[in-house]
Design an enzyme around this catalytic site. Structure first.
Site, PDB file in Angstrom:
ATOM      1  N   ARG A  57       0.657  -1.068  -0.075  1.00  0.00           N
ATOM      2  CA  ARG A  57       0.212  -0.116  -0.322  1.00  0.00           C
ATOM      3  C   ARG A  57       0.575   1.311   0.070  1.00  0.00           C
ATOM      4  O   ARG A  57       0.559   2.451  -0.762  1.00  0.00           O
ATOM      5  CB  ARG A  57      -1.063   0.180   0.886  1.00  0.00           C
ATOM      6  CG  ARG A  57      -1.986  -0.830   1.261  1.00  0.00           C
ATOM      7  CD  ARG A  57      -2.634  -1.474   2.417  1.00  0.00           C
ATOM      8  NE  ARG A  57      -3.745   0.099   2.632  1.00  0.00           N
ATOM      9  CZ  ARG A  57      -4.547   0.336   2.733  1.00  0.00           C
ATOM     10  NH1 ARG A  57      -5.657  -0.480   2.635  1.00  0.00           N
ATOM     11  NH2 ARG A  57      -4.897   1.959   3.717  1.00  0.00           N
ATOM     12  N   ARG A  68       1.560  13.326  -9.734  1.00  0.00           N
ATOM     13  CA  ARG A  68       1.139  14.748  -9.950  1.00  0.00           C
ATOM     14  C   ARG A  68       2.808  14.700 -10.138  1.00  0.00           C
ATOM     15  O   ARG A  68       2.336  16.081 -11.242  1.00  0.00           O
ATOM     16  CB  ARG A  68       1.052  15.069  -7.994  1.00  0.00           C
ATOM     17  CG  ARG A  68      -0.368  14.399  -7.934  1.00  0.00           C
ATOM     18  CD  ARG A  68      -1.603  15.182  -9.267  1.00  0.00           C
ATOM     19  NE  ARG A  68      -2.059  15.861  -8.297  1.00  0.00           N
ATOM     20  CZ  ARG A  68      -3.690  15.638  -8.969  1.00  0.00           C
ATOM     21  NH1 ARG A  68      -3.476  14.753 -10.564  1.00  0.00           N
ATOM     22  NH2 ARG A  68      -5.129  15.318  -8.821  1.00  0.00           N
ATOM     23  N   HIS A  71       2.258  14.867 -14.107  1.00  0.00           N
ATOM     24  CA  HIS A  71       1.194  16.831 -14.231  1.00  0.00           C
ATOM     25  C   HIS A  71       2.223  17.865 -14.106  1.00  0.00           C
ATOM     26  O   HIS A  71       2.422  18.878 -14.635  1.00  0.00           O
ATOM     27  CB  HIS A  71       0.590  16.441 -13.576  1.00  0.00           C
ATOM     28  CG  HIS A  71      -0.837  15.619 -14.132  1.00  0.00           C
ATOM     29  ND1 HIS A  71      -1.028  14.972 -12.429  1.00  0.00           N
ATOM     30  CD2 HIS A  71      -0.872  14.540 -14.853  1.00  0.00           C
ATOM     31  CE1 HIS A  71      -1.823  14.650 -13.079  1.00  0.00           C
ATOM     32  NE2 HIS A  71      -1.169  13.769 -14.522  1.00  0.00           N
ATOM     33  N   SER A  99       8.182   0.372   8.528  1.00  0.00           N
ATOM     34  CA  SER A  99       9.599   0.376   9.022  1.00  0.00           C
ATOM     35  C   SER A  99      11.133   0.791   9.082  1.00  0.00           C
ATOM     36  O   SER A  99      11.376   0.466   9.610  1.00  0.00           O
ATOM     37  CB  SER A  99       9.326  -1.055   9.183  1.00  0.00           C
ATOM     38  OG  SER A  99       9.909  -1.582   7.626  1.00  0.00           O
ATOM     39  N   SER A 159      -2.396   1.667   7.826  1.00  0.00           N
ATOM     40  CA  SER A 159      -3.077   2.525   7.179  1.00  0.00           C
ATOM     41  C   SER A 159      -2.790   3.508   7.696  1.00  0.00           C
ATOM     42  O   SER A 159      -3.113   4.627   6.572  1.00  0.00           O
ATOM     43  CB  SER A 159      -4.376   2.134   7.801  1.00  0.00           C
ATOM     44  OG  SER A 159      -4.872   0.652   7.676  1.00  0.00           O
ATOM     45  N   GLU A 162       0.639   4.940   5.674  1.00  0.00           N
ATOM     46  CA  GLU A 162       0.152   4.952   3.964  1.00  0.00           C
ATOM     47  C   GLU A 162      -0.780   5.847   3.394  1.00  0.00           C
ATOM     48  O   GLU A 162      -0.893   6.822   2.468  1.00  0.00           O
ATOM     49  CB  GLU A 162      -0.913   3.817   3.842  1.00  0.00           C
ATOM     50  CG  GLU A 162       0.153   2.146   3.653  1.00  0.00           C
ATOM     51  CD  GLU A 162      -0.516   1.060   3.688  1.00  0.00           C
ATOM     52  OE1 GLU A 162       0.314   0.121   4.935  1.00  0.00           O
ATOM     53  OE2 GLU A 162      -2.167   1.356   4.332  1.00  0.00           O
ATOM     54  N   ASP A 170       0.952  14.871  -1.636  1.00  0.00           N
ATOM     55  CA  ASP A 170       0.283  15.918  -2.205  1.00  0.00           C
ATOM     56  C   ASP A 170       0.369  17.303  -1.587  1.00  0.00           C
ATOM     57  O   ASP A 170       0.780  18.144  -2.535  1.00  0.00           O
ATOM     58  CB  ASP A 170      -1.171  15.822  -1.736  1.00  0.00           C
ATOM     59  CG  ASP A 170      -1.778  14.939  -2.997  1.00  0.00           C
ATOM     60  OD1 ASP A 170      -1.515  14.186  -3.926  1.00  0.00           O
ATOM     61  OD2 ASP A 170      -2.721  14.775  -3.101  1.00  0.00           O
TER      62      ASP A 170
END
Length: 195
Positions: A57, A68, A71, A99, A159, A162, A170
């Site tokens: 993930r 991005r 772009h 980790s 989670s 990630e 971003d």
């Protein structure tokens, strides 16, 4: 943490938990990293080419950033794709590993340093092997995938890490975009037209 059968949250409540944890993680980024966030942006901006690598993930999260940066007009390669060339001096390898010890990522970072490329590492472990190889380390205060006690996050495995990788990517893009002076209309022609 094992979800309780008697206290199962609704999806809306789960969204609130995730949003609150992300807000805390993002607020902690500047404090945990000082000027490293801006250092990472400069290293990426000044590189000849940008290579990105993460496993599972974390790798998928970095693909958001790869798109991005493309772009923006940078020369970008996702490690493992058949079109990714050899990394070299003047390039940068951006890696994500909670980790900081994922074997393939550590080997890639070592290869990058051996050829005098820079390494920007996003990790939850400042003392990790990949951190020691990195030119710039971005520390995320989040659980790693094997942390299963709920002291850092109520979410499963890595989670939160990630999700924070996506947010950092971003933010790096947004800062570089504003610095570039390019308009959204100037970036638009680089979007895929083969969909």
């Amino acid at each position: 943490m094992t979800p309780s059968a008697t206290a199962q949250p609704t999806v809306a409540q789960a969204l609130e938990i995730i949003a609150a944890e992300n807000a805390v993680a993002v607020r902690g980024l500047d404090a945990a990293n000082g000027g490293a966030l801006d250092d990472a942006a400069r290293v990426i901006r000044d590189a000849n080419r940008v290579f990105l690598l993460g496993a599972g993930r974390s790798g998928i999260a970095l693909q958001f950033t790869a798109m991005r940066l493309m772009h923006l007009g940078l020369a970008v390669h996702v490690v493992g794709e058949v079109t990714a060339p050899a990394i070299g001096e003047g390039d940068v390898l951006l890696v994500a590993s909670g980790s900081g010890s994922t074997a393939g990522i550590v080997r890639a970072a070592q290869t990058a340093t051996d050829v005098k490329a820079s390494v920007v590492a996003i990790t939850a472990d400042a003392a990790s092997a990949v951190s020691k190889l990195a030119t710039v380390t971005l520390l995320v205060e989040a659980a790693r995938k094997l942390d299963r006690d709920s002291t850092v996050t109520a979410q499963y495995a890595g989670s939160l890490f990630e999700q924070t990788v996506v947010t950092i990517g971003d933010a790096l893009f947004h800062s570089l975009w504003l610095d570039s002076g390019q308009t959204a209309d100037e970036l638009w022609p680089r979007h895929s037209n083969l969909e």
